[in-house]
Design a protein around this motif. Structure first.
Motif, PDB file in Angstrom:
ATOM      1  N   PHE A   1       6.894   4.665  39.134  1.00 41.67           N
ATOM      2  CA  PHE A   1       7.388   6.195  39.524  1.00 41.67           C
ATOM      3  C   PHE A   1       7.092   7.255  38.117  1.00 41.67           C
ATOM      4  N   TYR A   2       7.443   6.434  37.087  1.00 40.94           N
ATOM      5  CA  TYR A   2       7.332   7.434  35.806  1.00 40.94           C
ATOM      6  C   TYR A   2       5.932   7.830  35.660  1.00 40.94           C
ATOM      7  N   LYS A   3       4.829   6.826  35.802  1.00 31.85           N
ATOM      8  CA  LYS A   3       3.519   7.279  35.699  1.00 31.85           C
ATOM      9  C   LYS A   3       2.999   8.504  36.911  1.00 31.85           C
ATOM     10  N   GLU A   4       3.576   8.283  37.932  1.00 31.47           N
ATOM     11  CA  GLU A   4       3.137   9.485  38.873  1.00 31.47           C
ATOM     12  C   GLU A   4       3.866  10.712  38.625  1.00 31.47           C
ATOM     13  N   ILE A   5       5.127  10.879  38.085  1.00 29.84           N
ATOM     14  CA  ILE A   5       5.948  11.868  37.614  1.00 29.84           C
ATOM     15  C   ILE A   5       5.360  12.657  36.617  1.00 29.84           C
ATOM     16  N   ARG A   6       4.909  11.754  35.407  1.00 27.71           N
ATOM     17  CA  ARG A   6       4.116  12.301  34.342  1.00 27.71           C
ATOM     18  C   ARG A   6       2.621  12.824  34.870  1.00 27.71           C
ATOM     19  N   ASP A   7       1.997  12.092  35.668  1.00 30.28           N
ATOM     20  CA  ASP A   7       0.655  12.447  35.952  1.00 30.28           C
ATOM     21  C   ASP A   7       0.742  14.011  36.941  1.00 30.28           C
ATOM     22  N   ARG A   8       1.721  13.754  37.694  1.00 30.47           N
ATOM     23  CA  ARG A   8       1.795  15.181  38.528  1.00 30.47           C
ATOM     24  C   ARG A   8       2.460  16.156  37.839  1.00 30.47           C
ATOM     25  N   LYS A   9       2.850  15.792  36.655  1.00 28.17           N
ATOM     26  CA  LYS A   9       3.634  16.782  35.817  1.00 28.17           C
ATOM     27  C   LYS A   9       5.033  17.467  36.820  1.00 28.17           C
ATOM     28  N   CYS A  10       5.796  16.625  37.224  1.00 23.76           N
ATOM     29  CA  CYS A  10       6.781  16.987  37.998  1.00 23.76           C
ATOM     30  C   CYS A  10       7.823  17.308  37.118  1.00 23.76           C
TER      31      CYS A  10
END
Ligand SMILES: *Cc1c(COP(=O)(O)O)cnc(C)c1O
Length: 315
Positions: A50-59
């Motif tokens: 999840f961390y990677k997706e949050i970082r990549d999508r700039k959430c």
């Protein structure tokens, strides 16, 4: 948004070692409870994805679901705090209980949104909608880290187990673990299917009954197969999916004196803490299974999926 070193670094394999010879077998344990972030556990592995997706999508915020004593919510709240983003935990009012996990969740500054069980879905949707309308970019995480990102975490864990086997020239005939929302089991079974390995991965249900519980694991597997574009048939999935509800007792959170006894014994003999809801219950279930099925001379791996703070609920 802050980068968090633990999540930025490559994952190290969790410790795996021999503990005992129950019933004339070689029993090993894999200590996912020792994964070095927020008291460890399987939810940290899921959180990494999840961390990677949050970082990549700039959430800039996370909305998730879970009870106040949830390991998943503790880890997500800790991760959000470290990232410097907002965390909203939608939690059923019916299940509120003050525990070390619930205290940590508040300590990490997560906003708890209590709602009745039958209004959880709409409460989550409303929160996401409200955040978007006010210009935020929220990331939703399902309860327990359910979904393909969670499943993938245990596909990767399966690789760690394979590496251990290759390095140590051993093959585990059985892998036992506590099965809850089913993603941990789904990931392990996908790993097995991808490698065409013959062995039994046994998910011991800590809550759900056979039919529904097994169906949820199966759905997660099928979902992951299509997500990852794997060439695996439903028959192969059926064949490798072993979900047992024989040791769930009355369901989530229910335990008995035998479990309390096993937990004390494991702590005294090996110095390993286990809780009554997940890991101690599953470890007891494994011991029962070994006896009932008269397993002998097998190499058995038990995965300690974490929940260390729950150990202190009873102190
Ligand atoms: C959540 C949890 C489980 C169950 O994992 P699932 O992927 O939901 O099946 C097992 N053990 C512990 C300690 C947990 O917190």
């Amino acid at each position: 948004m802050n980068e968090v070193a633990f999540f930025e670094n490559e994952m190290q394999s969790s410790p795996l070692y021999y503990i005992d010879s129950y019933g004339g077998n070689n029993v090993y344990i894999k200590r996912d409870d020792l994964i070095p972030f927020s008291f460890g556990g399987n939810k940290v592995r899921k959180a990494r994805n999840f961390y990677k997706e949050i970082r990549d999508r700039k959430c800039d915020s996370v909305v998730t679901y879970g009870s106040a004593s949830s390991n998943h919510c503790r880890i997500i709240a800790n991760m959000c705090k470290a990232m410097g983003i907002q965390c909203f935990v939608v939690s059923p009012v019916e299940k509120y209980e003050s525990t070390p996990n619930s205290k940590m969740i508040s300590e990490f500054g997560a906003t708890i949104i209590q709602a009745p069980l039958n209004e959880i879905g709409v409460t989550i949707d409303n929160k996401l909608e409200e955040l978007r309308r006010s210009g935020h970019n929220p990331y939703q995480i399902l309860g327990g880290g359910h979904g393909n990102m969670g499943t993938m975490a245990y596909v990767d864990t399966y690789k760690e187990i394979k590496e251990f086997e290759e390095t140590n020239n051993i093959r585990f005939d059985y892998i036992f673990h506590a099965s809850g929302t089913g993603t941990t089991q789904a990931g392990l079974v996908c790993g097995q299917l991808m490698n065409c390995d013959e062995r039994s991965i046994i998910g011991l249900s800590i809550a759900r009954e056979q039919v529904r519980g097994r169906d949820v694991v199966k759905e997660s597997i099928i979902d992951y197969i299509s997500f990852a574009g794997l060439d695996i048939t439903e028959t192969e999935v059926e064949d490798k999916l072993h979900f047992y509800d024989d040791y769930r007792l009355g369901g989530y959170g229910e335990y008995n004196d035998e479990i309390t006894f096993v937990i004390a014994e494991v702590l005294e003999k090996y110095g390993i803490p286990m809780d009554t809801t997940y890991v101690g219950k599953a470890f007891w279930g494994m011991k029962q299974y070994i006896e009932k099925e008269k397993l002998m001379g097998k190499n058995i791996l038990f995965i300690h999926t974490g929940g260390t703070p729950l150990f202190f609920n009873k102190m």
